[in-house]
Design an enzyme around this catalytic site. Structure first.
Site, PDB file in Angstrom:
ATOM      1  N   ASP A  67       9.901  22.418  56.950  1.00 50.58           N
ATOM      2  CA  ASP A  67      11.226  22.812  56.467  1.00 50.58           C
ATOM      3  C   ASP A  67      12.099  23.387  57.580  1.00 50.58           C
ATOM      4  O   ASP A  67      11.638  23.620  58.700  1.00 50.58           O
ATOM      5  CB  ASP A  67      11.108  23.799  55.301  1.00 50.58           C
ATOM      6  CG  ASP A  67      10.085  24.907  55.557  1.00 50.58           C
ATOM      7  OD1 ASP A  67       9.669  25.073  56.717  1.00 50.58           O
ATOM      8  OD2 ASP A  67       9.719  25.600  54.596  1.00 50.58           O
ATOM      9  N   ASN A 136       5.947  34.137  45.456  1.00 51.87           N
ATOM     10  CA  ASN A 136       6.163  33.481  44.158  1.00 51.87           C
ATOM     11  C   ASN A 136       5.429  32.136  44.105  1.00 51.87           C
ATOM     12  O   ASN A 136       5.751  31.290  43.288  1.00 51.87           O
ATOM     13  CB  ASN A 136       7.657  33.295  43.898  1.00 51.87           C
ATOM     14  CG  ASN A 136       8.328  32.399  44.939  1.00 51.87           C
ATOM     15  OD1 ASN A 136       7.663  31.867  45.834  1.00 51.87           O
ATOM     16  ND2 ASN A 136       9.629  32.227  44.828  1.00 51.87           N
ATOM     17  N   HIS A 138       5.559  29.744  46.205  1.00 56.85           N
ATOM     18  CA  HIS A 138       6.242  28.565  46.750  1.00 56.85           C
ATOM     19  C   HIS A 138       5.420  27.987  47.898  1.00 56.85           C
ATOM     20  O   HIS A 138       4.643  28.692  48.547  1.00 56.85           O
ATOM     21  CB  HIS A 138       7.685  28.869  47.157  1.00 56.85           C
ATOM     22  CG  HIS A 138       7.863  29.718  48.378  1.00 56.85           C
ATOM     23  ND1 HIS A 138       8.978  30.500  48.584  1.00 56.85           N
ATOM     24  CD2 HIS A 138       7.083  29.916  49.468  1.00 56.85           C
ATOM     25  CE1 HIS A 138       8.866  31.121  49.738  1.00 56.85           C
ATOM     26  NE2 HIS A 138       7.724  30.786  50.307  1.00 56.85           N
ATOM     27  N   GLU A 143      10.472  26.065  45.509  1.00 56.67           N
ATOM     28  CA  GLU A 143      10.452  27.294  44.717  1.00 56.67           C
ATOM     29  C   GLU A 143       9.990  26.999  43.289  1.00 56.67           C
ATOM     30  O   GLU A 143       9.933  25.829  42.888  1.00 56.67           O
ATOM     31  CB  GLU A 143      11.870  27.890  44.695  1.00 56.67           C
ATOM     32  CG  GLU A 143      12.452  28.159  46.078  1.00 56.67           C
ATOM     33  CD  GLU A 143      11.881  29.411  46.743  1.00 56.67           C
ATOM     34  OE1 GLU A 143      10.862  29.948  46.275  1.00 56.67           O
ATOM     35  OE2 GLU A 143      12.466  29.849  47.746  1.00 56.67           O
TER      36      GLU A 143
HETATM   37  P1  PGA Z   1       4.691  34.038  55.588  1.00 52.93           P
HETATM   38  O1  PGA Z   1       5.490  32.989  54.702  1.00 52.93           O
HETATM   39  O2  PGA Z   1       3.629  33.256  56.308  1.00 52.93           O
HETATM   40  O3  PGA Z   1       5.716  34.586  56.542  1.00 52.93           O
HETATM   41  O4  PGA Z   1       4.119  35.039  54.669  1.00 52.93           O
HETATM   42  C1  PGA Z   1       4.794  32.081  53.916  1.00 52.93           C
HETATM   43  C2  PGA Z   1       5.746  31.348  53.012  1.00 52.93           C
HETATM   44  O5  PGA Z   1       6.721  31.955  52.505  1.00 52.93           O
HETATM   45  O6  PGA Z   1       5.524  30.154  52.774  1.00 52.93           O
END
Ligand code: PGA
Length: 240
Positions: A67, A136, A138, A143
């Site tokens: 992304d 959450n 995701h 999302e």
């Molecule tokens: P993080 O993010 O590795 O910074 O916890 C993971 C995500 O939101 O997919």
């Protein structure tokens, strides 16, 4: 779906890096799906060490990132292209033209999204996809409520994701939109490795592993993947 639990994030990262290293040795021109965020940094650091020690050759490896923010210049340290270049690509012998991150500044975002999916397919498909998980549940910027069949597409970020990522944006305004590989694109990967570290991820990990498969818990779709391995530290696994 298999799960392994580690005493520390360091042990988890070493294990994850070994899975990548084994694939790269077996298939030097493999296609890797890569992720940004805090979680994979230790895995990238371990891969860099393996490269520096002479045990790993990235010269033929090809990568596709999950992304990117929309409208953020690639020179902005918060862009995911910048993140990948500075934390990983510039530190191993990967050919820059073999690294792909969705273009968050394309004039025609829709066309860029379909071209991104086409170039993944043209590469032969992703051999190993690395994923983090949001609080959450995701995956990438898919999302809750995301369509399980979607390819690469643009999304409006949820407030919880904006909240979680805002800390990184000290100089520039946090974008509200992003481009992400869809769950449909992610599920096409031949193998998936999801990393979860810290107690903030415990509920998401529990819902993903123990709950029903539902778009409200995007990562729960991984229950349907034939070769998905979840690596957790003890804190992230504490509700299992
Ligand atoms: P993080 O993010 O590795 O910074 O916890 C993971 C995500 O939101 O997919």
């Amino acid at each position: 779906m298999d799960i392994r639990i580690f005493d520390s994030s360091r042990e988890l990262a070493f294990f994850a890096a070994d899975i990548f290293a084994e694939l790269i040795r077996k298939k030097p021109d493999c296609v890797l799906g890569l992720a940004t965020g805090a979680t994979p940094l230790e895995t990238y650091a371990r891969l860099i060490t393996l490269y520096e020690e002479g045990g790993l050759d990235f010269s033929q490896v090809r990568t596709f990132n999950l992304d990117e923010y929309l409208g953020l210049p690639v020179t902005d340290p918060n862009s995911y292209r910048y993140f990948m270049d500075s934390n990983f690509f510039s530190k191993v012998n990967i050919a820059p033209e073999n690294t792909h991150v969705p273009d968050g500044n394309a004039a025609d975002a829709e066309q860029m999204c379909s071209e991104y999916d086409r170039s993944i397919q043209a590469s032969g498909g992703i051999d190993l996809q690395l994923l983090g998980i949001g609080r959450n549940a995701h995956i990438a910027f898919n999302e809750p409520g995301s369509d399980f069949s979607a390819g690469t597409h643009t999304v409006r970020l949820t407030e919880s994701t904006i909240e979680a990522n805002r800390i990184y944006f000290t100089e520039s305004e946090m974008p509200r939109f992003a481009v992400t590989m869809g769950i449909g694109s992610i599920m096409k990967a031949k193998k998936i490795l999801l990393l979860a570290v810290g107690d903030k991820k415990a509920q998401a990990v529990r819902d993903t592993v123990k709950g029903p498969v539902t778009p409200e818990v995007p990562a729960s779709v991984l229950q349907n993947h034939p070769d998905c391995l979840i690596l957790c530290d003890k804190a992230a696994a504490s509700l299992l």
